[in-house]
Structure formats: C-alpha cells, structure tokens
Design a protein around this motif. Structure first.
Motif, mmCIF file in Angstrom:
data_model
loop_
_atom_site.group_PDB
_atom_site.id
_atom_site.type_symbol
_atom_site.label_atom_id
_atom_site.label_comp_id
_atom_site.label_asym_id
_atom_site.label_seq_id
_atom_site.Cartn_x
_atom_site.Cartn_y
_atom_site.Cartn_z
ATOM 1 N N MET A 1 -2.374 14.211 27.230
ATOM 2 C CA MET A 1 -1.427 13.250 26.703
ATOM 3 C C MET A 1 -0.531 12.745 27.828
ATOM 4 N N PRO A 2 -0.306 11.449 27.869
ATOM 5 C CA PRO A 2 0.546 10.893 28.915
ATOM 6 C C PRO A 2 2.030 11.116 28.655
ATOM 7 N N ILE A 3 2.791 11.059 29.729
ATOM 8 C CA ILE A 3 4.245 11.154 29.650
ATOM 9 C C ILE A 3 4.796 9.741 29.814
ATOM 10 N N TYR A 4 5.577 9.303 28.848
ATOM 11 C CA TYR A 4 6.180 7.978 28.890
ATOM 12 C C TYR A 4 7.657 8.092 29.224
ATOM 13 N N GLU A 5 8.163 7.094 29.957
ATOM 14 C CA GLU A 5 9.581 7.035 30.292
ATOM 15 C C GLU A 5 10.236 5.954 29.448
ATOM 16 N N TYR A 6 11.430 6.269 28.953
ATOM 17 C CA TYR A 6 12.195 5.337 28.143
ATOM 18 C C TYR A 6 13.593 5.188 28.719
ATOM 19 N N GLN A 7 14.204 4.022 28.467
ATOM 20 C CA GLN A 7 15.592 3.796 28.855
ATOM 21 C C GLN A 7 16.278 3.038 27.727
ATOM 22 N N CYS A 8 17.492 3.464 27.406
ATOM 23 C CA CYS A 8 18.275 2.833 26.353
ATOM 24 C C CYS A 8 18.958 1.588 26.905
ATOM 25 N N GLY A 9 18.820 0.484 26.188
ATOM 26 C CA GLY A 9 19.455 -0.758 26.588
ATOM 27 C C GLY A 9 20.945 -0.772 26.309
ATOM 28 N N ALA A 10 21.412 0.102 25.419
ATOM 29 C CA ALA A 10 22.829 0.131 25.057
ATOM 30 C C ALA A 10 23.649 1.016 25.985
ATOM 31 N N CYS A 11 23.192 2.253 26.205
ATOM 32 C CA CYS A 11 24.002 3.195 26.997
ATOM 33 C C CYS A 11 23.385 3.541 28.351
ATOM 34 N N GLY A 12 22.130 3.142 28.602
ATOM 35 C CA GLY A 12 21.488 3.422 29.881
ATOM 36 C C GLY A 12 20.843 4.790 29.988
ATOM 37 N N HIS A 13 20.865 5.583 28.912
ATOM 38 C CA HIS A 13 20.267 6.926 28.921
ATOM 39 C C HIS A 13 18.760 6.821 29.190
ATOM 40 N N GLN A 14 18.243 7.726 30.045
ATOM 41 C CA GLN A 14 16.815 7.752 30.352
ATOM 42 C C GLN A 14 16.222 9.060 29.868
ATOM 43 N N LEU A 15 14.961 9.001 29.396
ATOM 44 C CA LEU A 15 14.281 10.207 28.953
ATOM 45 C C LEU A 15 12.789 10.062 29.122
ATOM 46 N N GLU A 16 12.100 11.193 29.109
ATOM 47 C CA GLU A 16 10.649 11.237 29.156
ATOM 48 C C GLU A 16 10.155 11.840 27.860
ATOM 49 N N ALA A 17 9.011 11.334 27.378
ATOM 50 C CA ALA A 17 8.451 11.838 26.127
ATOM 51 C C ALA A 17 6.942 12.014 26.282
ATOM 52 N N LEU A 18 6.442 13.161 25.879
ATOM 53 C CA LEU A 18 5.019 13.455 25.881
ATOM 54 C C LEU A 18 4.460 12.955 24.556
ATOM 55 N N GLN A 19 3.639 11.893 24.607
ATOM 56 C CA GLN A 19 3.137 11.257 23.397
ATOM 57 C C GLN A 19 1.660 10.929 23.532
ATOM 58 N N ARG A 20 0.998 10.823 22.390
ATOM 59 C CA ARG A 20 -0.371 10.323 22.372
ATOM 60 C C ARG A 20 -0.336 8.817 22.582
ATOM 61 N N ILE A 21 -1.428 8.270 23.055
ATOM 62 C CA ILE A 21 -1.508 6.828 23.255
ATOM 63 C C ILE A 21 -1.372 6.103 21.917
ATOM 64 N N SER A 22 -1.879 6.714 20.853
ATOM 65 C CA SER A 22 -1.841 6.085 19.532
ATOM 66 C C SER A 22 -0.486 6.220 18.832
ATOM 67 N N ASP A 23 0.428 7.034 19.372
ATOM 68 C CA ASP A 23 1.755 7.196 18.761
ATOM 69 C C ASP A 23 2.583 5.920 18.908
ATOM 70 N N ALA A 24 3.411 5.668 17.921
ATOM 71 C CA ALA A 24 4.330 4.524 17.987
ATOM 72 C C ALA A 24 5.405 4.801 19.039
ATOM 73 N N PRO A 25 5.853 3.764 19.751
ATOM 74 C CA PRO A 25 6.912 3.963 20.749
ATOM 75 C C PRO A 25 8.214 4.429 20.097
ATOM 76 N N LEU A 26 8.970 5.226 20.849
ATOM 77 C CA LEU A 26 10.275 5.675 20.360
ATOM 78 C C LEU A 26 11.235 4.494 20.354
ATOM 79 N N THR A 27 12.164 4.483 19.406
ATOM 80 C CA THR A 27 13.120 3.387 19.323
ATOM 81 C C THR A 27 14.566 3.865 19.319
ATOM 82 N N ASP A 28 14.845 5.045 18.759
ATOM 83 C CA ASP A 28 16.214 5.537 18.628
ATOM 84 C C ASP A 28 16.619 6.396 19.820
ATOM 85 N N CYS A 29 17.734 6.063 20.442
ATOM 86 C CA CYS A 29 18.256 6.791 21.592
ATOM 87 C C CYS A 29 18.874 8.107 21.126
ATOM 88 N N PRO A 30 18.510 9.234 21.749
ATOM 89 C CA PRO A 30 19.099 10.510 21.350
ATOM 90 C C PRO A 30 20.563 10.650 21.799
#
Length: 88
Positions: A1-30
């Motif tokens: 499974m690939p590791i995807y990087e995300y960044q929040c447009g509101a607060c700038g928080h960055q995170l990595e998530a281990l997801q399947r290719i078929s999984d929907a992208p994350l939308t809510d910033c933790p």
C-alpha cells in the motif's frame, strides 16, 4: 500500500496516510477538523541498493550499477593524450 502525503489548506498541517489506491482521499484535517485536506504530489524517497534480481539478472556489462561501483576509480585511462588514431 502506498503512503500518501496530505496538507491542510486552512491551517497548514501536514500528515502521511497509508492507504489503498482504491480508498477515497482524506478530507478532514485532524488538527483543525476542517474539510481542507489536499493530497500532495511527492516522489518515492528510497532506492534499492546492492545486488538483486534486477541489477544482476537483467542488466549486462557496464549497465550494472551495483552499490559501491561509483566510488571505484576508473582504470586504464590514457593521460598522455596520444590516442590510437592512425596518421595518413
């Protein structure tokens, strides 16, 4: 499974998530709980080194790039400047 990087447009928080290719992208910033996460584009951060099936079985001659080969000095260089060209 690939590791995807995300960044929040509101607060700038960055995170990595281990997801399947078929999984929907994350939308809510933790961090701020806003739906502002955007998937970043990034390159893989590793290279397989050493001998292995690809380096040793599928490459031939000087195409092999085994770990440590680039540190070896090249031998047989002609520093005199006299090549093997024939004079007419």
């Amino acid at each position: 499974m690939p590791i995807y990087e995300y960044q929040c447009g509101a607060c700038g928080h960055q995170l990595e998530a281990l997801q399947r290719i078929s999984d929907a992208p994350l939308t809510d910033c933790p961090a701020c709980a806003k739906a502002e996460l955007k998937k970043k584009i990034s390159a893989a951060g590793f290279r397989l080194k050493g001998g292995g099936w690809y380096e040793t079985d599928f490459k031939t001659g000087s195409k092999k790039n085994l770990a440590g080969d680039s540190a070896k000095p090249k031998s047989g260089t002609d520093k005199s400047g006299g090549g093997s060209a024939a004079a007419d």
